[in-house]
Design an enzyme around this catalytic site. Structure first.
Site, PDB file in Angstrom:
ATOM      1  N   ASP A  53       0.823  -1.200   0.000  1.00 17.14           N
ATOM      2  CA  ASP A  53       0.000   0.000   0.000  1.00 17.14           C
ATOM      3  C   ASP A  53       0.859   1.252   0.000  1.00 17.14           C
ATOM      4  O   ASP A  53       2.050   1.215   0.316  1.00 17.14           O
ATOM      5  CB  ASP A  53      -0.889   0.031   1.246  1.00 17.14           C
ATOM      6  CG  ASP A  53      -1.798  -1.177   1.348  1.00 17.14           C
ATOM      7  OD1 ASP A  53      -2.195  -1.701   0.301  1.00 17.14           O
ATOM      8  OD2 ASP A  53      -2.117  -1.575   2.487  1.00 17.14           O
ATOM      9  N   TYR A 111       5.705 -10.118   7.285  1.00 19.17           N
ATOM     10  CA  TYR A 111       5.548  -8.676   7.457  1.00 19.17           C
ATOM     11  C   TYR A 111       5.865  -8.341   8.907  1.00 19.17           C
ATOM     12  O   TYR A 111       5.541  -9.104   9.824  1.00 19.17           O
ATOM     13  CB  TYR A 111       4.115  -8.238   7.159  1.00 19.17           C
ATOM     14  CG  TYR A 111       3.785  -8.078   5.695  1.00 19.17           C
ATOM     15  CD1 TYR A 111       3.975  -6.855   5.044  1.00 19.17           C
ATOM     16  CD2 TYR A 111       3.263  -9.133   4.963  1.00 19.17           C
ATOM     17  CE1 TYR A 111       3.656  -6.700   3.711  1.00 19.17           C
ATOM     18  CE2 TYR A 111       2.941  -8.985   3.615  1.00 19.17           C
ATOM     19  CZ  TYR A 111       3.141  -7.763   2.993  1.00 19.17           C
ATOM     20  OH  TYR A 111       2.834  -7.618   1.667  1.00 19.17           O
TER      21      TYR A 111
END
Length: 263
Positions: A53, A111
């Site tokens: 993103d 992540y």
């Protein structure tokens, strides 16, 4: 005839509107393609392992490029970095086997979401952490106690952005662990793949547990509801970084996944 190379690309996401190329906004894919075409004008668009993103960082975005000549890997890395801005860099380059595609052949990702927990926000870490502002300490034990219902293979619709275009909300989450860091804590998420904003929504929900706004035993019901409104806020993008990707062992790109191959 083109020559495939696999790149490990790192970027500080604050200056990018995500990885995927866009018409008028800056992207990681767009910057890399521009650098490649500076010395290989006919090179096709680089292909990444996954989208990040706007504002999200990457330490290990896996990228496949097709060059129109053979390169020594280090010279290719140096040539690309000579044409890239300082906030995006090729960290490694190697020849890629024919037929390898990073997005299709990734089997697991890591992540890390970084939280700042000090009494004041560290200005040197501000672009890379979400600073939690509150008078009392975040209850990390309660957050850890809330994790188990999320592990395994589930429908993660409750932790899925409404704009997510994934064909299925079913994902496998291998683990969530908490790693202390100077002035904060890192939330480490490892799974087969992740939905749009999934890690950020899970982080925001766990932070609400840590603040005492949710019970540690409530996340099983949130998951079962399959309803985005039942989960917590979406944590801001600056704390999130794509740290590692594992690929199918047959392609010999990095080490094999600790969780095995997809069935």
């Amino acid at each position: 005839m083109t020559h495939p190379y696999f790149l490990t690309v790192a970027y500080a996401g604050g200056g990018f509107h995500g990885w995927q190329i866009q018409t008028s906004l800056r992207s990681g894919q767009g910057d890399l393609w521009k650098a490649l075409r500076a010395f290989d004008p006919e090179a096709p668009l680089p292909q990444g392992t996954g989208r990040t993103d706007a504002g999200v960082h990457a330490r290990a975005q896996g990228v496949l490029i097709q060059a129109n000549r053979e390169w020594d890997p280090y010279r290719l890395l140096a040539a690309l970095n000579a044409h890239l801005p300082r906030d995006i860099r090729v960290m490694r380059a190697q020849p890629a086997p024919a037929g390898f595609f990073p997005r299709q052949h990734a089997v697991a990702k890591r992540y890390i979401y970084r939280l700042g927990l000090g009494p004041a926000e560290d200005p040197l870490m501000a672009p890379f952490r979400w600073h939690i502002r509150q008078a009392g300490p975040l209850d990390l034990l309660a957050m850890a106690a809330a994790v188990p219902p999320l592990l395994g293979t589930h429908d993660f619709s409750s932790f899925r952005c409404t704009e997510c275009a994934a064909k299925t909300p079913v994902r496998t989450l291998h683990g969530i662990r908490f790693a202390p860091s100077e002035g904060g804590v890192d939330l480490v998420f490892e799974g087969s793949s992740f939905l749009m904003h999934q890690v950020r929504i899970m982080t925001g929900t766990l932070v609400e547990v840590g603040k005492g706004r949710r019970r540690p035993d409530s996340l099983g019901a949130v998951l079962a509801a399959k309803d985005r409104t039942r989960a917590g806020l979406t944590a801001p993008p600056e704390g999130l970084c794509l740290e590692k990707v594992w690929y199918e062992a047959a392609w010999a790109i990095g080490e094999p996944s600790p969780w095995g191959e997809r069935g």
